[in-house]
Motif scaffolding. Structure first.
Motif, PDB file in Angstrom:
ATOM      1  N   THR A  34       0.808  -1.218   0.000  1.00 36.66           N
ATOM      2  CA  THR A  34       0.000   0.000   0.000  1.00 36.66           C
ATOM      3  C   THR A  34       0.841   1.267   0.000  1.00 36.66           C
ATOM      4  OG1 THR A  34      -0.112  -0.079   2.406  1.00 36.66           O
ATOM      5  CG2 THR A  34      -1.928  -1.096   1.185  1.00 36.66           C
ATOM      6  N   ARG A  35       2.146   1.106   0.146  1.00 38.76           N
ATOM      7  CA  ARG A  35       2.999   2.294   0.193  1.00 38.76           C
ATOM      8  C   ARG A  35       4.266   2.035  -0.615  1.00 38.76           C
ATOM      9  NH1 ARG A  35       4.666   3.955   6.038  1.00 38.76           N
ATOM     10  NH2 ARG A  35       2.465   3.538   6.263  1.00 38.76           N
ATOM     11  N   HIS A 104      -5.826   0.784   9.540  1.00 38.46           N
ATOM     12  CA  HIS A 104      -4.634   0.606   8.687  1.00 38.46           C
ATOM     13  C   HIS A 104      -3.792   1.883   8.712  1.00 38.46           C
ATOM     14  CE1 HIS A 104      -2.173  -0.169   5.138  1.00 38.46           C
ATOM     15  NE2 HIS A 104      -2.560  -1.444   5.231  1.00 38.46           N
ATOM     16  N   PRO A 105      -2.466   1.758   8.787  1.00 40.69           N
ATOM     17  CA  PRO A 105      -1.612   2.967   8.842  1.00 40.69           C
ATOM     18  C   PRO A 105      -1.700   3.838   7.587  1.00 40.69           C
ATOM     19  CG  PRO A 105      -0.305   0.940   9.062  1.00 40.69           C
ATOM     20  CD  PRO A 105      -1.707   0.529   8.936  1.00 40.69           C
ATOM     21  N   ASP A 106      -2.115   3.278   6.457  1.00 36.47           N
ATOM     22  CA  ASP A 106      -2.226   4.062   5.226  1.00 36.47           C
ATOM     23  C   ASP A 106      -3.652   4.498   4.930  1.00 36.47           C
ATOM     24  OD1 ASP A 106       0.498   4.006   4.649  1.00 36.47           O
ATOM     25  OD2 ASP A 106       0.332   2.023   3.717  1.00 36.47           O
ATOM     26  N   GLY A 111     -10.997   6.581   6.584  1.00 39.38           N
ATOM     27  CA  GLY A 111     -10.742   5.181   6.888  1.00 39.38           C
ATOM     28  C   GLY A 111     -10.603   4.299   5.663  1.00 39.38           C
ATOM     29  N   ILE A 112     -10.480   4.914   4.517  1.00 37.92           N
ATOM     30  CA  ILE A 112     -10.369   4.161   3.257  1.00 37.92           C
ATOM     31  C   ILE A 112      -8.890   3.908   2.960  1.00 37.92           C
ATOM     32  CG2 ILE A 112     -10.826   4.178   0.779  1.00 37.92           C
ATOM     33  CD1 ILE A 112     -13.358   4.023   2.430  1.00 37.92           C
ATOM     34  N   VAL A 113      -8.594   2.659   2.628  1.00 41.33           N
ATOM     35  CA  VAL A 113      -7.234   2.266   2.231  1.00 41.33           C
ATOM     36  C   VAL A 113      -7.277   1.906   0.756  1.00 41.33           C
ATOM     37  CG1 VAL A 113      -5.351   0.640   2.591  1.00 41.33           C
ATOM     38  CG2 VAL A 113      -6.768   1.357   4.516  1.00 41.33           C
ATOM     39  N   ARG A 114      -6.385   2.487   0.016  1.00 42.14           N
ATOM     40  CA  ARG A 114      -6.286   2.140  -1.415  1.00 42.14           C
ATOM     41  C   ARG A 114      -5.295   0.991  -1.545  1.00 42.14           C
ATOM     42  NH1 ARG A 114      -5.338   6.813  -5.341  1.00 42.14           N
ATOM     43  NH2 ARG A 114      -3.336   6.819  -4.276  1.00 42.14           N
TER      44      ARG A 114
END
Length: 156
Positions: A34-35, A104-106, A111-114
């Motif tokens: 994710t990063r 999630h940290p990202d 609160g949405i994580v891509r």
């Protein structure tokens, strides 16, 4: 066409399929990243193949210098033979998947994580297809080699 030409063309297929397999493996390895260095999730990549005219001058020095003396080349340079090349590796434009995971940290402020746009099933099919194409090119090389060896047996 010399047997070295057939081997050279099949070798171009081996190289292209190896690149395709490497890219699919890279996509699978990064399917949950994710990063990235760029800051966003990993974006899947695809290999673009292109046909290119076969150029005998790309062959190994053995084939380029010794074989024409033994086996006369009959207009090979102007033939319609083509080989495969990797034209490029492009990023998949499919949008990222979004999942609600506020822990999630990202995650963004909502609160949405891509997540990466890697489709694991597509990558697995791509790997299997690349493996089959690789095997087909190996079979072409083995056949060319067997034909050359059978030709040498004629002279015994």
């Amino acid at each position: 066409m010399s047997f070295v030409t057939a081997i050279s063309i099949a070798a171009s297929g081996l190289s292209a399929e190896r690149t395709r397999l490497n890219v699919a493996a890279m996509n699978l390895a990064n399917a949950h990243v994710t990063r990235t260095i760029d800051g966003g999730p990993y974006r899947a990549r695809s290999v673009i193949f292109a046909s290119a005219p076969h150029r005998p001058d790309r062959e190994a020095s053995f084939g380029a210098y010794l074989l024409p003396a033994v086996f006369p080349v009959d207009g090979e340079s102007g033939s319609d033979l083509e080989e495969v090349r990797v034209a490029g590796i492009v990023e998949d434009p499919v949008p990222f998947r979004e999942v609600y995971d506020p822990g999630h940290p990202d995650a963004d402020e909502k609160g949405i994580v891509r997540l990466p746009n890697v489709n694991v099933m597509e990558q697995m099919v791509d790997i299997m297809t690349a493996a089959r194409a690789y095997e087909a090119n190996l079979t072409a090389i083995e056949t060319a080699k067997a034909m050359a060896l059978k030709t040498l047996e004629i002279g015994k």
